[in-house]
Design an enzyme around this catalytic site. Structure first.
Site, short mmCIF file in Angstrom:
data_model
loop_
_atom_site.label_atom_id
_atom_site.label_comp_id
_atom_site.label_asym_id
_atom_site.label_seq_id
_atom_site.Cartn_x
_atom_site.Cartn_y
_atom_site.Cartn_z
N ALA A 68 107.88 39.85 -14.88
CA ALA A 68 107.38 38.55 -16.13
C ALA A 68 105.62 39.22 -15.89
CB ALA A 68 107.60 37.44 -15.82
N SER A 69 104.92 38.23 -15.37
CA SER A 69 103.56 38.11 -15.13
C SER A 69 103.28 39.59 -13.77
CB SER A 69 103.25 37.42 -15.43
OG SER A 69 102.04 36.61 -16.18
N VAL A 70 104.22 39.95 -12.24
CA VAL A 70 104.35 40.93 -11.81
C VAL A 70 104.31 42.20 -12.57
CG1 VAL A 70 105.23 41.32 -10.02
CG2 VAL A 70 104.61 39.41 -10.41
N TYR A 175 94.66 32.38 -19.41
CA TYR A 175 95.14 33.37 -19.43
C TYR A 175 96.04 33.71 -20.86
CZ TYR A 175 99.58 35.45 -16.97
OH TYR A 175 100.27 35.85 -16.33
#
Length: 390
Positions: A68-70, A175
């Site tokens: 995901a956002s990693v 974001y």
């Protein structure tokens, strides 16, 4: 409130074990891999719980996770490698590299979006999951990069650009899906696919062989779980998960991690291991070699948005692709000022405290507890020896 400014590694494993064991016993997580590096040395590394509860498959330290956002700091690092090579500038207009990407303001006026706007999330973009049901992104058919979308990256960019910007670029922070747009820029600059570009720019030089847009070894890919019912449940394919009240919430497709035809989402579409990601964090913490010069790492990890408010992240600012701690009191954290931190929807958190020479990676297979639940606070407090806080 008691905590030490100097981390005592002697008792740190016991403190983290207690938090992890209790969280698993409470059935708030199914499984996790946690790694802690201090002064460049791994002082804690543990896989606990299940990679697949239904198959009775234990978590392993080399388990693969949907990032995901990693994905964002990996893609952001790739962009900065291009900057270091002189092939891209933070001041470049996005439409220099993506001529068709020309979103407009709500009043129809054109807007200038730069690479810096994308990397600082001040480009005027958002995410579908942040908007209300039937918001502009849903109406345009925008994919957040975690659903089972059959569209191409180019088509998703066209849809993003067709929706009005939320604000004039540079005037607010939100974001957003900006890192997907950045990924398309990287592909354009390198004249290749985003997957090949990130491989050559970041993961190959660092030996991150577990990290890419498709699971390197499907047998090591964890099952994904959700914490929206007591006892947790495996996520279906596709599935949905509520987020903040009043928002559309997440659309998730765990099988996307096995689909080479899924478009490469630079902000949410990668797969990797905790050990691989620790390698990237420690490379950046130590100054960036062999990827980046220290000057660019410093810019990446320094607040770039001034005093612009950041919803959901009190006391923090934003660098080039990551949050940066400005005020530990406002954030209610034992982390040192200047700490970088982010998470990932499928259940991940990580942070780097440069002053303590500390890097922490906590990958779990449980959304949203592993990203934003009490576990993340408890783990941070355990690392710092902050007693009586949760």
């Amino acid at each position: 409130m008691q905590y030490s400014n100097i981390i005592n590694p002697d008792h740190l494993p016991e403190r983290i074990d207690n938090v992890l064991d209790q969280t698993l016993a409470d059935k708030r997580l199914v499984g996790a891999v946690i790694k802690v590096a201090l002064d460049g040395k791994i002082i804690y590394s543990r896989a606990a719980g299940f990679a697949s509860r239904e198959l009775n498959q234990p978590m392993r330290e080399d388990t693969l996770f949907r990032l995901a956002s990693v994905s964002k700091p990996i893609t952001s690092a790739a962009a900065l490698v291009l900057v270091a090579q002189g092939r891209l500038k933070l001041t470049d207009r996005v439409d220099r590299w993506l001529p068709e990407f020309q979103p407009r303001l709500k009043n129809g006026e054109p807007a200038v979006v730069t690479i810096r706007h994308l990397m600082t999330h001040t480009a005027g973009l958002t995410y579908r999951f942040f908007q209300e049901d039937h918001g502009s992104y849903e109406q345009a058919g925008v994919s957040d990069g975690m659903d089972q979308s059959s569209i191409t990256l180019e088509e998703n960019l066209r849809r993003i650009a067709s929706a009005p910007l939320l604000y004039t670029p540079g005037t607010m922070w939100r974001y957003s899906i900006a890192t997907d747009v950045l990924g398309a820029v990287i592909a354009s600059v390198t004249e290749t696919t985003l997957s090949e570009a990130i491989h050559s720019l970041v993961t190959q030089p660092l030996g991150m062989s577990d990290t890419g847009f498709v699971a390197a070894d499907p047998q090591r890919l964890t099952t994904a779980y959700a914490d929206d019912i007591p006892g947790l449940r495996p996520l279906s394919n596709p599935d949905s998960l509520a987020f903040v009240e009043g928002t559309a919430g997440f659309r998730l497709a765990p099988d996307r991690a096995l689909d080479p035809a899924a478009y490469p989402s630079g902000g949410a579409g990668m797969v990797g291991s905790a050990g691989d990601f620790m390698q990237l964090l420690e490379t950046l913490r130590k100054g960036g070699a062999p990827l980046l010069p220290e000057t660019l790492v410093r810019e990446m990890t320094t607040n770039q948005i001034g005093d612009l408010p950041m919803p959901f992240w009190p006391g923090r600012g934003f660098g080039l692709g990551i949050t940066v701690l400005k005020d530990p009191i406002a954030a209610d954290t034992a982390e040192s000022p200047g700490t970088w931190r982010m998470g990932g929807t499928y259940g991940h958190s990580w942070f780097v405290d440069p002053k303590q020479r500390l890097s922490v990676v906590a990958f779990t297979n449980t959304a949203l507890e592993g990203m934003s639940g009490p576990f993340t606070v408890d783990l941070c407090n355990a690392v710092y020896g902050r007693l009586g806080k949760s």
